[in-house]
Design a protein around this motif. Structure first.
Motif, PDB file in Angstrom:
ATOM      1  N   ASN A 138       0.815  -1.223   0.000  1.00  0.00           N
ATOM      2  CA  ASN A 138       0.000   0.000   0.000  1.00  0.00           C
ATOM      3  C   ASN A 138       0.843   1.265   0.000  1.00  0.00           C
ATOM      4  N   LEU A 186      -5.637   1.891  -2.844  1.00  0.00           N
ATOM      5  CA  LEU A 186      -6.650   1.193  -2.049  1.00  0.00           C
ATOM      6  C   LEU A 186      -7.654   0.473  -2.944  1.00  0.00           C
ATOM      7  N   TYR A 239      -9.476  -2.666  -1.190  1.00  0.00           N
ATOM      8  CA  TYR A 239      -9.974  -2.081   0.054  1.00  0.00           C
ATOM      9  C   TYR A 239     -11.293  -1.326  -0.144  1.00  0.00           C
ATOM     10  N   THR A 240     -11.462  -0.706  -1.310  1.00  0.00           N
ATOM     11  CA  THR A 240     -12.647   0.136  -1.514  1.00  0.00           C
ATOM     12  C   THR A 240     -12.922   0.293  -3.006  1.00  0.00           C
ATOM     13  N   LYS A 270     -12.895  -3.058   3.359  1.00  0.00           N
ATOM     14  CA  LYS A 270     -12.157  -3.332   4.601  1.00  0.00           C
ATOM     15  C   LYS A 270     -11.302  -2.113   4.945  1.00  0.00           C
ATOM     16  N   GLY A 275      -8.193   0.199   5.773  1.00  0.00           N
ATOM     17  CA  GLY A 275      -6.805   0.230   5.325  1.00  0.00           C
ATOM     18  C   GLY A 275      -6.302   1.644   5.101  1.00  0.00           C
TER      19      GLY A 275
END
Length: 705
Positions: free
Chosen positions: A564, A585, A590-591, A629, A631
């Motif tokens: 990341n 991300l 993550y998104t 999630k 992050g």
């Protein structure tokens, strides 16, 4: 493209010199080479738009205007227009302060808007902060029913505050000159003063010229009789006071209160000389001076005659701040935020220095009376005054120490309130980021956090049990409570601003978490039932926050794995920086992209309140349903990029989280790594995400709890 104070300063610097190297500008303005290059491009864009000569560069890299170009810029009708200029917050607030301090009666919010040209929401925010600044100078901004607002306080306090603003702003006259074409801030400052004269525009300008001639002639006569030459700094300081005094008297605002040390000042040679030429001011400026006004001129002269107003008294100010700090520590009562005490001590020490250097003793001794009334405090002040005596190279007599003790006693009377401040925390995104802010504020400050709310709830919230509001977003409709906008993770300036609200720091102490206690117990004892032990300890001393931390926490490395982190040389603009950071991300699962767009929208809506400290910004959005999630991503931009509000950023961090809790612990660890491990310096030469990750991990291992 807009212009700000730094652009104007750079332009003035290049115009007044034959040539300037970019490196000299970097050093003079304490910025980066990239930022100077950006500013030069901005200035040339503006000049080109106005069809004016642009800054040229020699083969050696020197910046210059040709002689004909310089003459054209100096003599043409060219002027940087107000609408093209971005006032800094400090400049804007100084203009507002000068406007309201010069008002002789009530004024309305609309009159300030008309004069300063800011938005209503911005002015309301400023008024809230300026009330605190006025209070620290012994003044109040009050509402008069059906009339408007009014500054209340002594005329002496009003003049001193105005004089300090003029000194800080470097204003040397109220009249216009060539530099005003480029120096937009000073031009506006002068205009506020000129508007305070009565009459037409021509009559106002004539009044100003008449005042200047009277003051210069008066000071020439005094200078000759004193048989000593004024320093340029002292000359400008006294000039500004006399300009202000004449303006206030013409507007029927006189010194009514009795000044301290009148008997002393009336009997020194400087009073005789200053008074003997007072008819010059009275006749040529068409005013009449009362005895208090004459004494005040003597006081201003004596206060500063032996010192450089800008430099020597900066050193004295530091000595007196140290004195206040030591006395506060000795009596266990914090007076370090009492600006009234500091200003009173500075004023007293200036006159005391004159008395001591001229071997003049106070006629009315108060030493015995003060020592009898507050012997403990007198003894502490007498012990702690050594720093000033060393600077002065003279010993203070007991009467001078007694007067200093009285100032401390008055401060104690003002500040004898040791209760915790009740704090309401407001966040644009609701409970989650407020939770992190609560954790940091509770760790470092002696406060009671009464509640955490999203900004939309504030309008109907009952503030009866709230002393101060801390918010991570700008509040449009200001409540009737002290209010401060700070970052989600407060930076050093945020913490200083919090202290200025009278919120006291805690003594440095470590906060222990439940797992640490369990670890120590298990290392030294045989534990038969860990679950029952944990539950029993929680009943004794675990708080709600601790339980939340234990059950939901993700540490920094769980939120920010190696993949990341990314390093790039440069980006086009701040929007691209946030897009790259957000894309990390998205690509790593993550998104979704809509969340990244909401992060960028937050900057457009609320500005860069997410700046953690110099070089770091934490972006987060409000489209939580698009988050898969929790992050973090970390983008290091080697050349940096300028964000809104003149923030130059190298490290763009983006957060996404599904709920209000799981990211809080990891962000707290990130805050500690940035603050305590000098992270920016350690990654500044790194070229890959792996290298940056190793430095973050190394810092985390030092601070992890």
């Amino acid at each position: 493209m807009s212009i700000n104070n730094l652009d104007c300063s750079i332009l003035n610097e290049i115009i007044k010199n034959e040539s300037v190297f970019p490196g000299e500008l970097v050093k003079k303005y304490n910025t980066t080479d990239r930022n100077i290059r950006y500013k030069l491009d901005n200035i040339n864009f503006y000049l080109n738009k106005e069809k004016l000569p642009v800054i040229k560069t020699t083969a050696k890299g020197e910046l210059f205007f040709g002689s004909e170009d310089r003459i054209l810029l100096e003599n043409s009708t060219f002027i940087i227009k107000d609408e093209d200029y971005i006032f800094s917050k400090d400049e804007r607030q100084r203009l507002v302060l000068i406007f309201i301090l010069l008002k002789t009666g009530t004024f309305t919010i609309q009159s300030v808007l008309d004069e300063i040209g800011v938005s209503l929401s911005t002015l309301k925010n400023d008024i809230r902060e300026l009330k605190l600044i006025l209070g620290k100078n012994g003044l109040k901004l009050v509402q008069i029913a059906k009339k408007g607002l009014k500054v209340q306080g002594s005329e002496d306090s009003i003049r001193r505050m105005i004089l300090n603003i003029l000194l800080e702003s470097g204003l040397e006259s109220f009249g216009t000159d060539q530099r005003d074409k480029i120096d937009v801030f000073k031009r506006n400052l002068k205009q506020i003063f000129l508007n305070s004269y009565s009459g037409t525009k021509a009559e106002k300008e004539e009044s100003n010229l008449q005042t200047e001639r009277a003051i210069r002639e008066y000071l020439e006569e005094i200078n000759e009789d004193m048989n000593e030459k004024f320093s340029d700094v002292l000359h400008n300081y006294i000039m500004n006071y006399l300009r202000l005094m004449i303006l206030r008297i013409r507007n029927k605002k006189y010194l009514k209160e009795d000044l301290d040390d009148v008997l002393f000042l009336e009997n020194i040679k400087e009073h005789k000389i200053i008074k003997s030429h007072i008819n010059i001011l009275e006749n040529k400026a068409d005013i009449k001076l009362t005895p208090q006004e004459i004494i005040k001129i003597v006081e201003i002269y004596i206060e500063n005659k032996n010192y450089d107003v800008n430099n020597s008294w900066k050193q004295v100010k530091q000595i007196l701040e140290n004195l206040i700090s030591k006395v506060s520590s000795d009596i266990n009562l914090d007076m370090t935020n009492d600006l009234i005490l500091l200003n009173d001590l500075i004023y007293h020490m200036k006159l005391a220095a004159y008395r001591i250097k001229n071997n003049i003793k106070l006629k009315n001794s108060i030493y015995k009376e003060v020592e009898d009334e507050v012997p403990f405090l007198f003894g502490i002040v007498e012990k702690r005054i050594a720093g000033y005596e060393q600077y002065l190279d003279e010993k203070l007599n007991k009467d001078e120490i007694a007067f200093i003790t009285i100032h401390f006693k008055m401060s104690i009377d003002r500040n004898y309130n040791l209760g915790k401040k009740r704090i309401l925390i407001v966040c644009g995104l609701g409970y989650g980021t407020s939770k992190l802010l609560k954790k940091i504020i509770s760790e470092e400050f002696n406060v009671e956090i009464t509640d955490l709310i999203p900004v939309y709830q504030l309008e109907k919230y009952n503030l009866d049990k709230t002393d101060i509001i801390l918010s991570t977003v700008k509040i449009k409709e200001l409540p009737d409570k002290p209010y401060l906008t700070i970052n989600t993770i407060p930076n050093l300036q945020d913490k200083k601003n919090i202290e200025q609200l009278g919120i006291k720091r805690k003594n440095a102490s470590r906060e222990y978490y439940m797992h640490e206690v369990l670890k120590v117990i298990k290392e030294n004892c045989d534990v038969r039932n860990s679950k029952e032990l944990t539950e029993g300890l929680e009943k004794i001393f675990s708080t709600e926050d601790e339980k939340i931390m234990e059950s939901h926490r993700k540490n920094l490395l769980e939120l920010l794995p190696k993949e990341n982190i990314k390093v790039v040389n440069s980006v086009k603009n701040w929007q691209e920086a946030m897009e790259i950071s957000g894309r990390i991300l998205v690509d790593n699962g993550y998104t979704e992209w809509e969340y990244v767009e909401s992060v960028i929208d937050m900057v457009y809506k609320h500005g860069t309140y997410m700046v953690l400290k110099k070089n770091f910004i934490l972006g987060h959005g409000n489209y939580l349903e698009k988050v898969r999630k929790a992050g973090l991503s970390f983008l290091y931009i080697k050349e940096g990029v300028e964000f809104p509000e003149n923030h130059f950023i190298n490290c763009v961090i983006t957060l996404c989280s599904r709920d209000k809790k799981e990211h809080t612990f990891g962000l707290l660890e990130l805050h500690r790594v940035i603050e305590n491990c000098d992270l920016y310096k350690k990654i500044s030469e790194k070229n890959s995400g792996d290298e940056v990750y190793r430095e973050i991990k190394s810092g985390w291992e030092k601070i992890k709890i």
